[in-house]
Write a protein that holds these residues in place. Structure first.
Motif, PDB file in Angstrom:
ATOM      1  N   TRP A 172      97.124   3.643  25.148  1.00  0.00           N
ATOM      2  CA  TRP A 172      97.714   4.938  25.481  1.00  0.00           C
ATOM      3  C   TRP A 172      97.423   6.018  24.435  1.00  0.00           C
ATOM      4  N   GLN A 173      96.584   5.695  23.446  1.00  0.00           N
ATOM      5  CA  GLN A 173      96.073   6.711  22.534  1.00  0.00           C
ATOM      6  C   GLN A 173      94.569   6.500  22.370  1.00  0.00           C
ATOM      7  N   THR A 174      93.927   7.459  21.748  1.00  0.00           N
ATOM      8  CA  THR A 174      92.472   7.508  21.667  1.00  0.00           C
ATOM      9  C   THR A 174      91.871   6.250  21.038  1.00  0.00           C
ATOM     10  N   VAL A 175      90.743   5.822  21.609  1.00  0.00           N
ATOM     11  CA  VAL A 175      89.912   4.756  21.060  1.00  0.00           C
ATOM     12  C   VAL A 175      88.640   5.404  20.531  1.00  0.00           C
ATOM     13  N   TRP A 176      88.227   4.992  19.316  1.00  0.00           N
ATOM     14  CA  TRP A 176      87.068   5.678  18.733  1.00  0.00           C
ATOM     15  C   TRP A 176      86.359   4.807  17.714  1.00  0.00           C
ATOM     16  N   LEU A 177      85.081   5.135  17.488  1.00  0.00           N
ATOM     17  CA  LEU A 177      84.247   4.452  16.512  1.00  0.00           C
ATOM     18  C   LEU A 177      83.976   5.377  15.331  1.00  0.00           C
ATOM     19  N   GLU A 178      83.804   4.749  14.155  1.00  0.00           N
ATOM     20  CA  GLU A 178      83.540   5.519  12.942  1.00  0.00           C
ATOM     21  C   GLU A 178      82.652   4.693  12.009  1.00  0.00           C
ATOM     22  N   PRO A 179      81.543   5.260  11.542  1.00  0.00           N
ATOM     23  CA  PRO A 179      80.722   4.557  10.549  1.00  0.00           C
ATOM     24  C   PRO A 179      81.180   4.885   9.127  1.00  0.00           C
ATOM     25  N   VAL A 180      81.179   3.881   8.256  1.00  0.00           N
ATOM     26  CA  VAL A 180      81.586   4.096   6.863  1.00  0.00           C
ATOM     27  C   VAL A 180      80.642   3.319   5.954  1.00  0.00           C
ATOM     28  N   PRO A 181      80.482   3.758   4.701  1.00  0.00           N
ATOM     29  CA  PRO A 181      79.716   2.952   3.743  1.00  0.00           C
ATOM     30  C   PRO A 181      80.419   1.612   3.497  1.00  0.00           C
ATOM     31  N   HIS A 182      79.687   0.676   2.933  1.00  0.00           N
ATOM     32  CA  HIS A 182      80.288  -0.631   2.684  1.00  0.00           C
ATOM     33  C   HIS A 182      81.462  -0.516   1.717  1.00  0.00           C
ATOM     34  N   VAL A 183      81.369   0.347   0.739  1.00  0.00           N
ATOM     35  CA  VAL A 183      82.517   0.702  -0.099  1.00  0.00           C
ATOM     36  C   VAL A 183      82.880   2.131   0.267  1.00  0.00           C
ATOM     37  N   HIS A 184      84.121   2.340   0.698  1.00  0.00           N
ATOM     38  CA  HIS A 184      84.475   3.643   1.252  1.00  0.00           C
ATOM     39  C   HIS A 184      85.930   4.003   0.944  1.00  0.00           C
ATOM     40  N   LEU A 185      86.238   5.261   1.201  1.00  0.00           N
ATOM     41  CA  LEU A 185      87.607   5.756   1.052  1.00  0.00           C
ATOM     42  C   LEU A 185      88.474   5.237   2.187  1.00  0.00           C
ATOM     43  N   ARG A 186      89.740   4.999   1.883  1.00  0.00           N
ATOM     44  CA  ARG A 186      90.730   4.736   2.912  1.00  0.00           C
ATOM     45  C   ARG A 186      91.744   5.878   2.921  1.00  0.00           C
ATOM     46  N   ARG A 187      92.654   5.846   3.890  1.00  0.00           N
ATOM     47  CA  ARG A 187      93.594   6.964   4.063  1.00  0.00           C
ATOM     48  C   ARG A 187      94.337   7.268   2.760  1.00  0.00           C
ATOM     49  N   PRO A 188      94.340   8.531   2.321  1.00  0.00           N
ATOM     50  CA  PRO A 188      95.009   8.891   1.066  1.00  0.00           C
ATOM     51  C   PRO A 188      96.529   8.989   1.244  1.00  0.00           C
ATOM     52  N   ARG A 189      97.213   8.889   0.146  1.00  0.00           N
ATOM     53  CA  ARG A 189      98.645   9.199   0.074  1.00  0.00           C
ATOM     54  C   ARG A 189      98.784  10.474  -0.748  1.00  0.00           C
ATOM     55  N   ILE A 190      99.260  11.538  -0.099  1.00  0.00           N
ATOM     56  CA  ILE A 190      99.360  12.855  -0.721  1.00  0.00           C
ATOM     57  C   ILE A 190     100.833  13.160  -0.947  1.00  0.00           C
ATOM     58  N   THR A 191     101.208  13.304  -2.227  1.00  0.00           N
ATOM     59  CA  THR A 191     102.605  13.543  -2.570  1.00  0.00           C
ATOM     60  C   THR A 191     102.756  14.921  -3.188  1.00  0.00           C
ATOM     61  N   PRO A 192     103.460  15.841  -2.537  1.00  0.00           N
ATOM     62  CA  PRO A 192     103.688  17.153  -3.155  1.00  0.00           C
ATOM     63  C   PRO A 192     104.699  17.045  -4.284  1.00  0.00           C
ATOM     64  N   ASP A 193     104.474  17.792  -5.324  1.00  0.00           N
ATOM     65  CA  ASP A 193     105.367  17.847  -6.487  1.00  0.00           C
ATOM     66  C   ASP A 193     105.701  19.315  -6.719  1.00  0.00           C
ATOM     67  N   LEU A 194     106.726  19.792  -6.025  1.00  0.00           N
ATOM     68  CA  LEU A 194     107.050  21.217  -6.099  1.00  0.00           C
ATOM     69  C   LEU A 194     107.538  21.594  -7.487  1.00  0.00           C
ATOM     70  N   ALA A 195     108.353  20.747  -8.103  1.00  0.00           N
ATOM     71  CA  ALA A 195     108.862  21.052  -9.443  1.00  0.00           C
ATOM     72  C   ALA A 195     107.733  21.165 -10.455  1.00  0.00           C
TER      73      ALA A 195
END
Length: 607
Positions: A172-195
């Motif tokens: 019920w959601q999109t199916v898709w293909l993606e090519p990546v290098p053998h060593v690659h980035l994975r989803r980042p964790r982005i934390t805002p630090d307003l202070a």
């Protein structure tokens, strides 16, 4: 047989975008397997009988199938050719969501198993096929009708009833293909630090290689704001610090939903970029002070609406990306500044649009489905899969600035007694998992009931009293730390006692307004039309009731927000601000005016 062009063509992961990808939505072979005997009957090895339009579930009209009976298992099959331009890279096969237990084969070889109907998973095709080669993708989704399962609002009876809706099975959601290098980035964790006027990044990697580095570049409309680099040959998730100078600092808020651009890169030992992705980030902070929830250090009354995320033609799948945007715009037009995304992990593009438009949301899990009957003291039995699926949702959605709180469970009604039950264990596990995954947002252990975790960050209740005067009396105890709390029918408690946390009414209203049936007050057949309390006689009575109920909560100096039920009608549940097809049925300007009256918590001295 569907003849449409591929639906939902937009990039499905908008906070981690790579240039190369292939959308696999569109026509797939399909076959229903009501006895779940398809593997034994050879469905893995042959063509399937029917055709379906992915990503719409087979129960939906848009799928081209429209089968609303119980589907014990369903099969999908598609033959495709891997792009020649992807030579030398690994190919990942992504599924946005498949309900409920999924097995994926490529060229007859099993590549993935996943349990859960709301969260994404990925299959690495490894060495099964190379660029330019043809592959056959086969998917089996099992959706048993019995036993504990996180179903959300899917009906366990044949027909829709009360506040339960047509089931959803399979993709019920999109199916898709993606090519990546053998060593690659994975989803980042982005934390805002307003202070600290900065962003903190974790950049997980699939592996480490000598000489590799990671680089992040933060930008805005005026160009580069800052950049940072770190070695990528030591830590599996290098960390980067991106300071934002005062003259480039803009806080994300509903009034100014400013998003910084973020480019992520993996460099080899020669300095060449071997992997990259585009992302974005919002600089904002969520805090607690007394009974107040703060956004960027200031009280902001949360005028939330309950959003079920269902559509007449696509069920849990929005027909278009524009439909996601339209739902947010409709809510904001009516005076809401956010939503509880109710009993469903919404697709990520909804969160992307909430980020862009400054729309506050509480992320929630679709936990309904663990009611097993039997003893009222041990009738809710969520299992370990609930925790696993919730962790997947947290990992996917952590970096979206529009999310200002987490709600793992909803209305897990069970008597509180002196024995620790499975519900106690799983509620605490989901609460602790959330706190471990995210220290930056408040967590409510369970919305409404049962609050089994004494130290829950936020406390709430659901109250569908329809008379504003009676509602005011019920809600009058918060100032004395004796707020309205949901209890069992005989007054027995569901929850651990309130301890002075920030408090809001996270479901109220649900005013039953069915204009077409208003002229006929006899019978009021709830199988056709359903809502809370007595149905109002006309639109004027609706507005009087809505205004009276919201005023009670807006003027409470200790109330940080509310959530009105609900944004749209859904099938037989006719208590929406808008119709199920998103058409008008009320004077929205009057609803907006009632909500935009000053809230007492915003008028207090913020110091």
């Amino acid at each position: 047989m569907p003849t449409h062009s591929a639906p939902r063509p937009e990039y499905p992961r908008p906070q981690f975008v790579r240039r190369d990808w292939l959308n696999l939505n569109g026509a797939w072979q399909f076959e229903t397997d009501r006895g779940d005997s398809g593997l034994e009957r050879g469905l893995l090895d042959r063509e399937l009988r029917d055709e379906i339009l992915v990503p719409f579930p087979p129960e939906s009209e848009l799928s081209g199938i429209g089968d609303t009976d119980f589907l014990e298992a369903v099969w999908y099959r598609r033959t495709l050719t891997l792009p020649v331009a992807w030579a030398g890279r690994r190919v990942l096969l992504h599924f946005g969501a498949v309900d409920h237990d999924t097995t994926v084969w490529v060229n007859g070889e099993e590549v993935a198993r996943h349990r859960g109907g709301f969260t994404p998973f990925t299959a690495d095709l490894g060495d099964i096929a190379g660029a330019g080669e043809e592959v056959v993708v086969t998917v089996r989704a099992r959706d048993p009708r019995s036993g504990p399962q996180a179903r959300g609002k899917q009906a366990v009876q044949y027909a829709n009833h009360d506040c339960n809706y047509t089931r959803v099975t399979g993709i019920w959601q999109t199916v898709w293909l993606e090519p990546v290098p053998h060593v690659h980035l994975r989803r980042p964790r982005i934390t805002p630090d307003l202070a600290g006027s900065a962003f903190h990044l974790e950049l997980p990697l699939s592996g480490n290689r000598p000489g590799h580095r990671v680089r992040a570049i933060l930008g805005d409309a005026d160009g580069e704001v800052c950049r940072a680099e770190a070695r990528a040959d030591l830590d599996l998730a290098p960390r980067l610090h991106l300071p934002v100078p005062d003259d480039r600092r803009r806080e994300w808020s509903p009034d100014d939903p400013h998003l910084y651009d973020l480019r992520l890169e993996l460099l080899d030992a020669t300095g060449q970029v071997v992997d990259s992705a585009e992302s974005y980030a919002g600089l904002r902070a969520v805090g607690l002070r007394g009974k107040t929830v703060l956004l960027n250090g200031r009280p902001l009354f949360q005028r939330l609406v309950l959003d079920q995320g269902w559509y007449p033609d696509g069920l849990m799948t929005a027909p278009t990306d524009e439909a996601l945007v339209r739902d947010i715009e409709l809510a904001m037009e009516a005076g809401f500044n956010g939503a509880r995304l109710h009993q469903k992990v919404f697709e990520e593009r909804f969160l992307h649009h909430a980020d862009r438009l400054g729309y506050l949301v509480w992320g929630e899990f679709g936990d309904w489905g663990c009611e097993t009957g039997g003893s009222s003291g041990d009738n809710q039995r969520p299992d370990a899969s609930y925790v696993a699926q919730w962790l997947e949702a947290l990992e996917r959605d952590y970096s979206h600035p529009s999310i200002i709180g987490w709600c793992p469970l909803n209305e897990t009604y069970q008597k509180l007694h002196d024995r620790i039950t499975q519900l106690d264990d799983v509620t605490r596990a989901m609460f602790l998992a959330t706190k471990a995954m995210d220290t930056t947002r408040p967590v409510i252990d369970a919305s409404g009931y049962a609050h089994r975790v004494a130290e829950t960050d936020v406390y709430d209740a659901h109250n569908y009293e329809q008379d504003p005067a009676a509602f005011r009396r019920l809600m009058s105890g918060l100032a004395k730390d004796t707020p309205f709390v949901n209890t069992y029918e005989n007054g027995a408690p569901y929850s651990r006692p309130y301890r002075g946390q920030p408090y809001f009414v996270s479901e109220f209203g649900g005013i039953w307004w069915d204009p077409e049936a208003a002229a006929d007050r006899s019978g009021e057949d709830r199988t056709v039309s359903w809502g809370y309390g007595e149905r109002v006689r006309d639109e004027e009575e609706f507005h009087e009731r809505f205004s009276g109920l919201t005023e009670v909560l807006l003027r409470d100096r200790d109330m940080f927000g509310y959530c009105y039920t609900q944004l749209t009608d859904v099938f037989q549940e006719l208590n929406g601000i808008y119709r199920f097809d998103r058409g008008r049925k009320l004077d929205v300007e009057r609803i907006r005016a009632a909500q935009l009256r000053p809230a007492a918590i915003e008028e207090q001295d913020p110091a």
